[in-house]
Design a protein around this motif. Structure first.
Motif, PDB file in Angstrom:
ATOM      1  N   ILE A 296     -13.618 -12.172  -8.039  1.00 52.88           N
ATOM      2  CA  ILE A 296     -14.795 -11.488  -8.611  1.00 52.88           C
ATOM      3  C   ILE A 296     -14.958 -10.103  -7.985  1.00 52.88           C
ATOM      4  O   ILE A 296     -15.235  -9.121  -8.676  1.00 52.88           O
ATOM      5  N   PHE A 297     -14.758 -10.014  -6.646  1.00 49.23           N
ATOM      6  CA  PHE A 297     -14.913  -8.729  -5.956  1.00 49.23           C
ATOM      7  C   PHE A 297     -13.922  -7.696  -6.497  1.00 49.23           C
ATOM      8  O   PHE A 297     -14.262  -6.532  -6.716  1.00 49.23           O
ATOM      9  N   GLY A 298     -12.676  -8.128  -6.709  1.00 50.36           N
ATOM     10  CA  GLY A 298     -11.655  -7.217  -7.208  1.00 50.36           C
ATOM     11  C   GLY A 298     -11.941  -6.705  -8.603  1.00 50.36           C
ATOM     12  O   GLY A 298     -11.503  -5.615  -8.980  1.00 50.36           O
ATOM     13  N   LEU A 358       0.227  -4.073   2.396  1.00 48.89           N
ATOM     14  CA  LEU A 358       0.256  -4.280   0.944  1.00 48.89           C
ATOM     15  C   LEU A 358      -0.825  -3.455   0.259  1.00 48.89           C
ATOM     16  O   LEU A 358      -0.563  -2.788  -0.762  1.00 48.89           O
ATOM     17  N   VAL A 359      -2.043  -3.492   0.819  1.00 52.94           N
ATOM     18  CA  VAL A 359      -3.151  -2.732   0.215  1.00 52.94           C
ATOM     19  C   VAL A 359      -2.851  -1.236   0.240  1.00 52.94           C
ATOM     20  O   VAL A 359      -3.048  -0.525  -0.750  1.00 52.94           O
ATOM     21  N   GLY A 360      -2.328  -0.755   1.398  1.00 49.52           N
ATOM     22  CA  GLY A 360      -1.997   0.656   1.501  1.00 49.52           C
ATOM     23  C   GLY A 360      -0.927   1.071   0.502  1.00 49.52           C
ATOM     24  O   GLY A 360      -1.041   2.108  -0.163  1.00 49.52           O
ATOM     25  N   GLY A 366      -1.161   3.476  -6.983  1.00 47.40           N
ATOM     26  CA  GLY A 366      -2.175   3.527  -8.032  1.00 47.40           C
ATOM     27  C   GLY A 366      -2.473   2.179  -8.664  1.00 47.40           C
ATOM     28  O   GLY A 366      -3.053   2.100  -9.759  1.00 47.40           O
ATOM     29  N   THR A 367      -2.096   1.087  -7.971  1.00 53.69           N
ATOM     30  CA  THR A 367      -2.355  -0.262  -8.484  1.00 53.69           C
ATOM     31  C   THR A 367      -3.850  -0.558  -8.431  1.00 53.69           C
ATOM     32  O   THR A 367      -4.535  -0.201  -7.475  1.00 53.69           O
ATOM     33  N   SER A 368      -4.357  -1.231  -9.443  1.00 56.63           N
ATOM     34  CA  SER A 368      -5.791  -1.517  -9.496  1.00 56.63           C
ATOM     35  C   SER A 368      -6.189  -2.533  -8.431  1.00 56.63           C
ATOM     36  O   SER A 368      -5.380  -3.373  -8.011  1.00 56.63           O
ATOM     37  N   LEU A 369      -7.447  -2.453  -7.998  1.00 59.72           N
ATOM     38  CA  LEU A 369      -7.966  -3.414  -7.024  1.00 59.72           C
ATOM     39  C   LEU A 369      -7.981  -4.827  -7.589  1.00 59.72           C
ATOM     40  O   LEU A 369      -7.897  -5.802  -6.839  1.00 59.72           O
ATOM     41  N   THR A 370      -8.087  -4.945  -8.902  1.00 62.00           N
ATOM     42  CA  THR A 370      -8.061  -6.261  -9.547  1.00 62.00           C
ATOM     43  C   THR A 370      -6.766  -6.997  -9.227  1.00 62.00           C
ATOM     44  O   THR A 370      -6.784  -8.177  -8.832  1.00 62.00           O
ATOM     45  N   SER A 374      -6.267 -10.182  -6.647  1.00 62.89           N
ATOM     46  CA  SER A 374      -5.703 -11.388  -7.283  1.00 62.89           C
ATOM     47  C   SER A 374      -4.571 -11.957  -6.433  1.00 62.89           C
ATOM     48  O   SER A 374      -4.385 -13.174  -6.357  1.00 62.89           O
ATOM     49  N   ILE A 375      -3.809 -11.071  -5.787  1.00 58.76           N
ATOM     50  CA  ILE A 375      -2.737 -11.520  -4.897  1.00 58.76           C
ATOM     51  C   ILE A 375      -3.326 -12.284  -3.708  1.00 58.76           C
ATOM     52  O   ILE A 375      -2.828 -13.348  -3.320  1.00 58.76           O
ATOM     53  N   PHE A 376      -4.401 -11.753  -3.134  1.00 58.35           N
ATOM     54  CA  PHE A 376      -5.057 -12.452  -2.021  1.00 58.35           C
ATOM     55  C   PHE A 376      -5.633 -13.792  -2.485  1.00 58.35           C
ATOM     56  O   PHE A 376      -5.580 -14.786  -1.753  1.00 58.35           O
TER      57      PHE A 376
END
Length: 400
Positions: A296-298, A358-360, A366-370, A374-376
């Motif tokens: 939901i947060f993503g 991974l986040v960095g 330019g990958t979306s936070l969604t 979702s990976i986490f």
């Protein structure tokens, strides 16, 4: 009976105080990463390396000091790791380059990584079986107070006085915990076990992977990796994620402070459930809650949904952490408990290295936070599966 309760409270207070200072340092790191990004002009990759180097140190510390805890005692390792963490934390405030800062973050990580599994092991071996899980989760709850203090220091100190003063403030109080720990007796179970038989470090490592404990070891390693990977990937980046979502640095600190408050009820409800419903129930329930909150947060766009999902993420994830620290030492006998807990935590820290990186990397691409969150979410679900199919219930089990 009164003396026993007082002894438990003293143990919880002494161990918890050091845990609180540890959490202050880890918590403040997420805010400092955001501040250094602005001051030093760091790229997302460089920002991610700060969190990852911290986890590399934690992986080394958990392994080395976990092995030593079964040889020289829980109390000695307690004090050594806290001194290492405190000195390195204070010195890191004097750095002017990223390279020097990374060296000190590695040493801080070593102290942190060594202390946390040893603290839960000592408490587990000292407290009565019917209270053991609850007390270890309450020990973990000091982590929330540390994060809360880190958020307060970051909100009031960093914008006005700089990140250096914030780091010095997190280092100074830890020396008080050293004074307290000198008075702390070692685990009675460890003292008894070493009188009966003292095994080598190599033998202890082999025993962790021997047939009686192999299934538990596999389960713990998968669980630790998934939990640490998702936690450090998400929480070290929370202030920066809020900035990416369009909020100012000061506003992002304010919102993360609000989210941090939700950690406390997460711990306390987990402490209440763990002796009533069992370790597996708490781990599975709170990890599923974490996965749903992360998703939901993503995907959240509005402020109220971001705050709600962030608070639920804090609530469930930190409750699961409490159960993890209670569950881990219960998988092994006294002679290899420090080794088993330290090795599991060390392997888990590899996830803590990869999560921030991974986040960095995905942010740079330019990958979306969604997709990132979702990976986490998927990683947490893998951890749930390992507990369900490989985990054994240890509620109120007498430790060998």
């Amino acid at each position: 009976m009164k003396t026993k309760q007082l002894s438990e409270r003293q143990l919880l207070g002494i161990a918890g105080l050091g845990w609180l200072f540890d959490a202050m340092d880890v918590g403040i790191l997420s805010f400092i990463i955001a501040a250094l990004h602005a001051e030093w002009g760091l790229s997302p990759t460089e920002m991610s390396w700060i969190g990852s180097v911290n986890s590399i140190g934690m992986a080394v510390g958990a392994l080395v000091f976990g092995l030593l805890a079964d040889r020289i005692g829980r109390k000695t390792v307690f004090i050594v790791t806290l001194v290492l963490f405190s000195v390195a934390s204070g010195l890191s405030a004097l750095t002017t380059t990223l390279a020097a800062f990374l060296v000190f973050r590695f040493l801080i990580g070593m102290g942190l990584g060594g202390e946390l599994p040893v603290a839960s092991t000592l408490v587990s071996e000292t407290v009565a079986p019917e209270k053991r899980g609850k007390v270890v989760v309450l020990l973990e709850s000091f982590w929330a107070f540390g994060w809360l203090l880190a958020a307060l220091i970051s909100y009031f100190v960093i914008p006005a006085y700089g990140w250096q003063l914030a780091l010095i403030l997190t280092a100074i109080p830890a020396f008080y915990a050293i004074y307290l720990r000198i008075k702390l007796p070692d685990s009675p179970q460890f003292v008894k076990a070493t009188k009966e038989k003292k095994t080598s470090i190599a033998d202890n490592v082999k025993s962790v992977w021997s047939k009686p404990y192999r299934q538990s070891t596999i389960m713990l390693w998968v669980l630790w990796f998934c939990v640490v990977f998702s936690y450090y990937g998400m929480f070290l980046w929370l202030p920066s994620v809020m900035v990416i979502k369009g909020f100012s640095l000061i506003k992002s600190f304010e919102y993360v402070l609000i989210m941090t408050l939700a950690q406390l009820p997460g711990y306390y409800t987990a402490a209440w459930f763990i002796e009533r419903m069992g370790r597996k129930f708490v781990l599975v329930t709170y990890l599923l809650g974490t996965a749903a909150s992360a998703y939901i947060f993503g995907n959240a766009e509005s402020l109220w949904l971001l705050l709600t999902a962030g608070m639920l993420l804090s609530f469930f994830n930190l409750g699961a952490w409490g159960a993890l620290y209670a569950y881990t030492p219960e998988q092994y006998p006294t002679s290899i408990r420090g080794t088993g807990a330290g090795m599991a935590a060390s392997f888990g820290r590899i996830g803590g290295i990869l999560g921030p990186l991974l986040v960095g990397y995905m942010s740079t691409q330019g990958t979306s936070l969604t997709i990132t969150f979702s990976i986490f979410c998927a990683a947490i679900l893998i951890g749930v599966i390992s507990v369900v199919f490989l985990g054994k219930e240890t509620k109120q089990k007498q430790l060998a």
